[in-house]
Design an enzyme around this catalytic site. Structure first.
Site, short mmCIF file in Angstrom:
data_model
loop_
_atom_site.label_atom_id
_atom_site.label_comp_id
_atom_site.label_asym_id
_atom_site.label_seq_id
_atom_site.Cartn_x
_atom_site.Cartn_y
_atom_site.Cartn_z
N MET A 141 0.85 -1.17 0.00
CA MET A 141 0.00 0.00 0.00
C MET A 141 0.90 1.24 0.00
SD MET A 141 -2.53 1.50 3.00
CE MET A 141 -2.95 -0.11 3.50
N PRO A 142 0.95 1.98 -1.10
CA PRO A 142 1.74 3.21 -1.13
C PRO A 142 1.14 4.28 -0.22
CG PRO A 142 1.24 2.45 -3.37
CD PRO A 142 0.41 1.65 -2.42
N ILE A 143 2.02 4.93 0.53
CA ILE A 143 1.63 6.05 1.37
C ILE A 143 2.47 7.24 0.95
CG2 ILE A 143 1.50 6.97 3.70
CD1 ILE A 143 1.29 4.03 4.66
N ILE B 286 -4.07 3.29 -2.18
CA ILE B 286 -3.15 4.43 -2.08
C ILE B 286 -3.65 5.41 -1.02
CG2 ILE B 286 -2.17 6.38 -3.34
CD1 ILE B 286 -2.51 4.61 -5.89
N ARG B 287 -2.71 5.84 -0.18
CA ARG B 287 -3.02 6.82 0.87
C ARG B 287 -2.20 8.08 0.62
NH1 ARG B 287 -6.02 3.19 0.97
NH2 ARG B 287 -6.62 1.87 2.72
#
Length: 60
Positions: free
Chosen positions: A1-3, A39-40
């Protein structure tokens, strides 16, 4: 999960912050082939009194 973390000076309209979040999400999704749902994007607005440039707060 990209942050993704974005720090910027406060003062932009909520609509512009929302547009930034959308654009960053779309770019990361396309670049990494990641689902947008994973994505966050964290936006931290820093007061001008706490942002310095050339040895002075930017609020001056």
């Amino acid at each position: 999960m990209p942050i993704i973390q974005v720090q910027m000076m406060e003062g932009r309209p909520k609509e512009k912050v929302a547009e930034l979040i959308r654009n960053v999400t779309n770019t990361v999704s396309e670049t990494l082939d990641a689902p947008k749902e994973n994505i966050r994007v964290l936006v931290t607005e820093i007061p001008k009194t706490h942002w310095g440039k050339a040895g002075e707060p930017v609020e001056k």
